[in-house]
Design a protein around this motif. Sequence first.
Motif, PDB file in Angstrom:
ATOM      1  N   GLY A 173      60.171  23.877 -29.160  1.00 13.08           N
ATOM      2  CA  GLY A 173      59.330  23.672 -30.336  1.00 13.08           C
ATOM      3  C   GLY A 173      59.920  22.766 -31.391  1.00 13.08           C
ATOM      4  N   GLY A 174      61.208  22.448 -31.301  1.00 13.24           N
ATOM      5  CA  GLY A 174      61.845  21.652 -32.341  1.00 13.24           C
ATOM      6  C   GLY A 174      61.511  20.170 -32.213  1.00 13.24           C
ATOM      7  N   PRO A 175      61.805  19.363 -33.227  1.00 17.15           N
ATOM      8  CA  PRO A 175      62.428  19.790 -34.483  1.00 17.15           C
ATOM      9  C   PRO A 175      61.465  20.596 -35.345  1.00 17.15           C
ATOM     10  N   PHE A 176      62.023  21.311 -36.322  1.00 15.27           N
ATOM     11  CA  PHE A 176      61.228  22.207 -37.131  1.00 15.27           C
ATOM     12  C   PHE A 176      61.019  21.618 -38.530  1.00 15.27           C
ATOM     13  N   VAL A 177      59.830  21.748 -39.026  1.00 18.33           N
ATOM     14  CA  VAL A 177      59.481  21.189 -40.330  1.00 18.33           C
ATOM     15  C   VAL A 177      58.756  22.250 -41.146  1.00 18.33           C
ATOM     16  N   ALA A 178      58.800  22.094 -42.474  1.00 15.11           N
ATOM     17  CA  ALA A 178      58.120  23.018 -43.377  1.00 15.11           C
ATOM     18  C   ALA A 178      57.269  22.231 -44.362  1.00 15.11           C
ATOM     19  N   PRO A 179      56.063  22.712 -44.674  1.00  9.90           N
ATOM     20  CA  PRO A 179      55.232  22.025 -45.666  1.00  9.90           C
ATOM     21  C   PRO A 179      55.933  21.995 -47.022  1.00  9.90           C
ATOM     22  N   VAL A 180      55.707  20.935 -47.775  1.00  8.04           N
ATOM     23  CA  VAL A 180      56.336  20.812 -49.090  1.00  8.04           C
ATOM     24  C   VAL A 180      55.451  21.355 -50.205  1.00  8.04           C
ATOM     25  N   GLU A 181      54.195  21.681 -49.898  1.00  6.06           N
ATOM     26  CA  GLU A 181      53.277  22.172 -50.919  1.00  6.06           C
ATOM     27  C   GLU A 181      52.815  23.581 -50.563  1.00  6.06           C
ATOM     28  N   GLY A 182      52.317  24.297 -51.559  1.00  5.58           N
ATOM     29  CA  GLY A 182      51.813  25.639 -51.354  1.00  5.58           C
ATOM     30  C   GLY A 182      52.845  26.688 -51.721  1.00  5.58           C
ATOM     31  N   HIS A 183      52.399  27.943 -51.729  1.00  3.50           N
ATOM     32  CA  HIS A 183      53.280  29.054 -52.074  1.00  3.50           C
ATOM     33  C   HIS A 183      54.361  29.211 -51.028  1.00  3.50           C
ATOM     34  N   VAL A 184      55.532  29.707 -51.468  1.00  2.00           N
ATOM     35  CA  VAL A 184      56.678  29.824 -50.572  1.00  2.00           C
ATOM     36  C   VAL A 184      56.371  30.678 -49.348  1.00  2.00           C
ATOM     37  N   SER A 185      55.484  31.665 -49.487  1.00  8.36           N
ATOM     38  CA  SER A 185      55.150  32.541 -48.365  1.00  8.36           C
ATOM     39  C   SER A 185      54.377  31.816 -47.271  1.00  8.36           C
ATOM     40  N   GLN A 186      53.829  30.644 -47.598  1.00  9.71           N
ATOM     41  CA  GLN A 186      53.061  29.868 -46.622  1.00  9.71           C
ATOM     42  C   GLN A 186      53.830  28.653 -46.115  1.00  9.71           C
ATOM     43  N   ARG A 187      55.132  28.580 -46.420  1.00  6.59           N
ATOM     44  CA  ARG A 187      55.899  27.385 -46.072  1.00  6.59           C
ATOM     45  C   ARG A 187      57.006  27.660 -45.065  1.00  6.59           C
ATOM     46  N   GLU A 188      56.804  28.652 -44.205  1.00  5.58           N
ATOM     47  CA  GLU A 188      57.794  28.917 -43.170  1.00  5.58           C
ATOM     48  C   GLU A 188      57.873  27.722 -42.220  1.00  5.58           C
ATOM     49  N   PRO A 189      59.074  27.355 -41.777  1.00  6.82           N
ATOM     50  CA  PRO A 189      59.195  26.224 -40.842  1.00  6.82           C
ATOM     51  C   PRO A 189      58.430  26.452 -39.552  1.00  6.82           C
ATOM     52  N   ARG A 190      57.820  25.411 -39.041  1.00  4.04           N
ATOM     53  CA  ARG A 190      57.084  25.462 -37.780  1.00  4.04           C
ATOM     54  C   ARG A 190      57.552  24.312 -36.900  1.00  4.04           C
ATOM     55  N   GLY A 191      57.592  24.557 -35.616  1.00  4.24           N
ATOM     56  CA  GLY A 191      57.967  23.510 -34.687  1.00  4.24           C
ATOM     57  C   GLY A 191      56.862  22.474 -34.548  1.00  4.24           C
ATOM     58  N   LYS A 192      57.244  21.199 -34.487  1.00  4.66           N
ATOM     59  CA  LYS A 192      56.242  20.153 -34.275  1.00  4.66           C
ATOM     60  C   LYS A 192      55.570  20.302 -32.919  1.00  4.66           C
ATOM     61  N   ASP A 193      56.344  20.717 -31.943  1.00  3.12           N
ATOM     62  CA  ASP A 193      55.833  20.879 -30.584  1.00  3.12           C
ATOM     63  C   ASP A 193      55.607  22.357 -30.316  1.00  3.12           C
ATOM     64  N   GLN A 194      54.343  22.750 -30.213  1.00  2.00           N
ATOM     65  CA  GLN A 194      53.997  24.145 -29.955  1.00  2.00           C
ATOM     66  C   GLN A 194      53.561  24.371 -28.505  1.00  2.00           C
ATOM     67  N   SER A 195      53.770  23.381 -27.640  1.00  4.76           N
ATOM     68  CA  SER A 195      53.259  23.469 -26.273  1.00  4.76           C
ATOM     69  C   SER A 195      53.974  24.553 -25.460  1.00  4.76           C
ATOM     70  N   TRP A 196      55.153  24.986 -25.896  1.00  7.54           N
ATOM     71  CA  TRP A 196      55.879  25.995 -25.141  1.00  7.54           C
ATOM     72  C   TRP A 196      55.374  27.399 -25.400  1.00  7.54           C
ATOM     73  N   THR A 197      54.562  27.617 -26.434  1.00  2.00           N
ATOM     74  CA  THR A 197      54.104  28.953 -26.754  1.00  2.00           C
ATOM     75  C   THR A 197      52.932  29.352 -25.885  1.00  2.00           C
ATOM     76  N   GLU A 198      52.840  30.647 -25.597  1.00  2.00           N
ATOM     77  CA  GLU A 198      51.744  31.153 -24.783  1.00  2.00           C
ATOM     78  C   GLU A 198      50.424  31.088 -25.527  1.00  2.00           C
ATOM     79  N   GLU A 199      50.483  31.037 -26.844  1.00  2.11           N
ATOM     80  CA  GLU A 199      49.263  31.026 -27.641  1.00  2.11           C
ATOM     81  C   GLU A 199      48.623  29.639 -27.713  1.00  2.11           C
ATOM     82  N   ARG A 200      49.302  28.636 -27.204  1.00  5.15           N
ATOM     83  CA  ARG A 200      48.829  27.269 -27.342  1.00  5.15           C
ATOM     84  C   ARG A 200      47.472  27.064 -26.700  1.00  5.15           C
TER      85      ARG A 200
END
Length: 202
Positions: A173-200
């Motif tokens: 899923g890496g590299p991991f990035v986090a949004p720069v705007e919004g409340h801190v609770s909504q800015r958890e880092p997310r992987g750019k590539d989500q293809s490895w997750t079963e939920e994809r």
Amino acid sequence: MDEECLIELGKGYPFLDLRESGDCAAFNCPQEELFGFCESLRDKEDFALLVDLTAVDWGEDASPRFSTFHHFYSLPRKIYLRIVSDCSNDVEPVAPSVSGLYPGADWHEREVYDMFGIHFTDHPNLKRILMWDDYPHFPLRKDFPLAGVETDLPDTDVAAATGASVIPAPMMGGPFVAPVEGHVSQREPRGKDQSWTEERGE
């Protein structure tokens, strides 16, 4: 954000610089003033709770490179406060310990030391809390690879018996990035590539 609190603190502590923030009152504080200011926050300003203490590595080319972040909460005021203080040394960063004022800072400072290599002066027991004592790296510094570094286990008997070593983590899923705007609770880092997750595929 409590505008009255900002005004009071700004007037009472002229060494503070207002810091741009999207979620709570925030100030920059010179490192030489940090301990005394934290003592005043606890004893005079009703910020009796240290919620969190962490750090940021701004990058190898930045100076100052490291900053500590202290997050406080005032029960009477019902507001949060963020205090940011730059470390004076970019190679061997140092910061004053506030564990004598806020006992909860003890393990937070040990974690920051373990992950960033920031030495907290006057800490009663400054040693690594997640990695073993002789681990040669600081995993949250910007020069530490996202995938980790292959490292020998500290106990040679265990390594010899199991044939195991500490291997780099997979970059799923890496590299991991986090949004720069919004409340801190909504800015958890997310992987750019989500293809490895079963939920994809949903």
